[in-house]
Design a protein around this motif. Sequence first.
Motif, PDB file in Angstrom:
ATOM      1  N   ALA A   1       1.005  -1.225  -0.012  1.00 44.02           N
ATOM      2  CA  ALA A   1      -0.094   0.104   0.074  1.00 44.02           C
ATOM      3  C   ALA A   1       0.788   1.255  -0.058  1.00 44.02           C
ATOM      4  O   ALA A   1       1.832   1.198   0.490  1.00 44.02           O
ATOM      5  N   GLY A   2       0.393   2.275  -0.860  1.00 40.05           N
ATOM      6  CA  GLY A   2       1.342   3.445  -0.916  1.00 40.05           C
ATOM      7  C   GLY A   2       2.225   3.593  -1.748  1.00 40.05           C
ATOM      8  O   GLY A   2       3.020   4.502  -2.005  1.00 40.05           O
ATOM      9  N   LYS A   3       2.293   2.507  -2.776  1.00 37.39           N
ATOM     10  CA  LYS A   3       3.470   2.387  -3.498  1.00 37.39           C
ATOM     11  C   LYS A   3       2.877   2.323  -4.972  1.00 37.39           C
ATOM     12  O   LYS A   3       2.648   1.393  -5.546  1.00 37.39           O
ATOM     13  N   GLY A   4       2.307   3.362  -5.614  1.00 40.43           N
ATOM     14  CA  GLY A   4       1.569   3.220  -6.806  1.00 40.43           C
ATOM     15  C   GLY A   4       0.141   2.781  -6.857  1.00 40.43           C
ATOM     16  O   GLY A   4      -0.621   2.679  -7.663  1.00 40.43           O
ATOM     17  N   ARG A   5      -0.593   2.577  -5.628  1.00 42.64           N
ATOM     18  CA  ARG A   5      -1.730   1.933  -5.367  1.00 42.64           C
ATOM     19  C   ARG A   5      -2.710   3.262  -5.335  1.00 42.64           C
ATOM     20  O   ARG A   5      -2.384   4.116  -4.915  1.00 42.64           O
ATOM     21  N   MET A   6      -4.043   2.921  -5.966  1.00 44.22           N
ATOM     22  CA  MET A   6      -4.938   3.845  -6.140  1.00 44.22           C
ATOM     23  C   MET A   6      -5.407   4.213  -4.930  1.00 44.22           C
ATOM     24  O   MET A   6      -5.552   3.382  -3.815  1.00 44.22           O
ATOM     25  N   LYS A   7      -5.961   5.501  -4.671  1.00 46.34           N
ATOM     26  CA  LYS A   7      -6.167   6.018  -3.515  1.00 46.34           C
ATOM     27  C   LYS A   7      -7.886   5.823  -3.335  1.00 46.34           C
ATOM     28  O   LYS A   7      -8.445   5.454  -4.171  1.00 46.34           O
ATOM     29  N   SER A   8      -8.351   5.488  -2.037  1.00 48.08           N
ATOM     30  CA  SER A   8      -9.652   5.536  -1.733  1.00 48.08           C
ATOM     31  C   SER A   8     -10.573   6.376  -2.622  1.00 48.08           C
ATOM     32  O   SER A   8     -10.506   7.810  -2.464  1.00 48.08           O
ATOM     33  N   GLY A   9     -11.673   6.000  -3.303  1.00 50.12           N
ATOM     34  CA  GLY A   9     -12.538   6.939  -3.925  1.00 50.12           C
ATOM     35  C   GLY A   9     -12.095   7.072  -5.404  1.00 50.12           C
ATOM     36  O   GLY A   9     -12.725   7.880  -6.217  1.00 50.12           O
TER      37      GLY A   9
ATOM     38  N   TRP B   1      16.639   2.347 -10.499  1.00 47.59           N
ATOM     39  CA  TRP B   1      15.365   2.801 -10.933  1.00 47.59           C
ATOM     40  C   TRP B   1      14.410   1.425 -10.338  1.00 47.59           C
ATOM     41  O   TRP B   1      13.140   1.881 -10.255  1.00 47.59           O
ATOM     42  N   GLY B   2      14.877   0.224 -10.254  1.00 55.02           N
ATOM     43  CA  GLY B   2      13.874  -0.745  -9.795  1.00 55.02           C
ATOM     44  C   GLY B   2      13.543  -0.743  -8.318  1.00 55.02           C
ATOM     45  O   GLY B   2      12.539  -0.826  -7.785  1.00 55.02           O
ATOM     46  N   ILE B   3      14.717  -0.246  -7.583  1.00 55.57           N
ATOM     47  CA  ILE B   3      14.257  -0.002  -6.187  1.00 55.57           C
ATOM     48  C   ILE B   3      13.260   1.220  -5.842  1.00 55.57           C
ATOM     49  O   ILE B   3      12.227   1.168  -5.218  1.00 55.57           O
ATOM     50  N   TRP B   4      13.547   2.243  -6.724  1.00 54.78           N
ATOM     51  CA  TRP B   4      12.640   3.414  -6.635  1.00 54.78           C
ATOM     52  C   TRP B   4      11.111   3.061  -7.344  1.00 54.78           C
ATOM     53  O   TRP B   4      10.285   3.691  -6.726  1.00 54.78           O
ATOM     54  N   THR B   5      11.021   2.146  -8.295  1.00 56.75           N
ATOM     55  CA  THR B   5       9.862   1.660  -8.569  1.00 56.75           C
ATOM     56  C   THR B   5       9.119   0.752  -7.638  1.00 56.75           C
ATOM     57  O   THR B   5       8.002   1.225  -7.359  1.00 56.75           O
ATOM     58  N   ASP B   6       9.745   0.145  -6.834  1.00 56.68           N
ATOM     59  CA  ASP B   6       9.249  -0.577  -5.643  1.00 56.68           C
ATOM     60  C   ASP B   6       8.700   0.509  -4.574  1.00 56.68           C
ATOM     61  O   ASP B   6       7.636   0.238  -3.751  1.00 56.68           O
ATOM     62  N   LYS B   7       9.249   1.424  -4.539  1.00 54.69           N
ATOM     63  CA  LYS B   7       8.989   2.548  -3.562  1.00 54.69           C
ATOM     64  C   LYS B   7       7.961   3.662  -3.960  1.00 54.69           C
ATOM     65  O   LYS B   7       7.178   3.839  -3.119  1.00 54.69           O
ATOM     66  N   PHE B   8       8.062   3.993  -4.980  1.00 54.48           N
ATOM     67  CA  PHE B   8       7.224   5.258  -5.546  1.00 54.48           C
ATOM     68  C   PHE B   8       6.017   4.746  -6.537  1.00 54.48           C
ATOM     69  O   PHE B   8       5.091   5.640  -6.856  1.00 54.48           O
TER      70      PHE B   8
END
Length: 419
Positions: free
Chosen positions: A11-19, A85-92
């Motif tokens: 959660a929080g890593k590219g996932r859509m927010k509620s609503g 870039w891979g680490i940042w993708t997992d994070k952001f």
Amino acid sequence: MSVPLTTQVPAGKGRMKSGARRFGARHRWVILGIGIASQAAFSAAFQGIPTTSTAMRTAYHLTNGTLGIALAAISLGIAISEVPWGIWTDKFGERRILLTGLLSTGLLLALMAGAVVPTGGAVPAVGLLGAGLLLVGLLGGSVNGSSGRAVMAWFKDGQRGLAMSLRQTAIPAGGAIGSALLPWLAVGFGFRAVYGVLALFCFAAAGATYRWMHSPEEEPSAGGTAAAASAPQTSPLKDGKVWRLALASGLLTIPQFAILTFVGVFLHDAHHASLAVGATAIVIVQIGGAAARVASGRWTDKHAGTRRPYVRAVGLGATVALAVAAVLSHAPTPAVVAALIVSGILANAWHGVAYTEIAHMAGAARAGTALGLENTTVFAAGFIAPLMVPLLAGVSWPLVWATCAAATLLAVPLAPGRE
């Protein structure tokens, strides 16, 4: 350690927010399309620019050695940036990283179209050309892991081999577009047109990413909770089998880049063939490689547990084909071109399968890092090959293809076997 991939990411890593707007399962095909378009746009650059090698050598007043250094700079940039870039993708998240990479790469290519092209009697220094191509690799490398992680997130196991292979076909397909288009642009309109068209490709892919790239809805895992699916996992950088597959992939990539980068020079210098002959051979390799990737992904999806043996089998096939190319180096042109085409197709065939397997081994939360490691070894090979070929060709061209055969043969025992 092999950790099954699920469609969840933390959660929080590219996932859509509620609503936020919800997207159904069919949206996965849109995501795959974006992944293909983004990968193809960048592939047209990093695989298409080397096919202008003969024109670039003339326009920029380069030797074979300095040409190799300049072309290798793209792969060096990709190789040293892939894990970050891979680490940042997992994070952001995939969307942010993919947009960042496509837009920055497009802007850089537009800048090169304005400032790093031969004009009149002025020829840019090889250092400036090399620096520009290095930055293309550094920025564009973000596309590889982020687009792959997005596809892995949207497709279930049993579908991922085909999906990732389709995404991976964007590399030879984009390369085929670049191979067909860029040499013609370079000869007819100069390198301003080459870099300008590539910038437009990146901007178009960025537009599609901004409009349609989203993460899948979070669903409960097989254990009943999403938290279980996103629990911390061991870093793939500490997994010996992940490293073995990544290193084997790097060895299998050496002939791919050797053929892409220098087949035109080889055919011109050793067989006095035209630029069109070399470009046509590369286009056939790219199209054939794309078809082989799709077929291999579909086949391994239908036959569980075959991804690792398949990588080994392709390594053996490529070894035989490259050995034949070495023997036929001074045979009639059609014979050696046919051998190199077969070698090039085999050197492309395994990509989607290996990328799927390494992401599966790492698990969902670390798939970006694993794909980054895979791309690091692949593009490190892409950096080494253009430097290696001129040195070996100075001795003999058969030695070039024999060395490539040795690399693929070493990959066979290095790749991990069945689970």
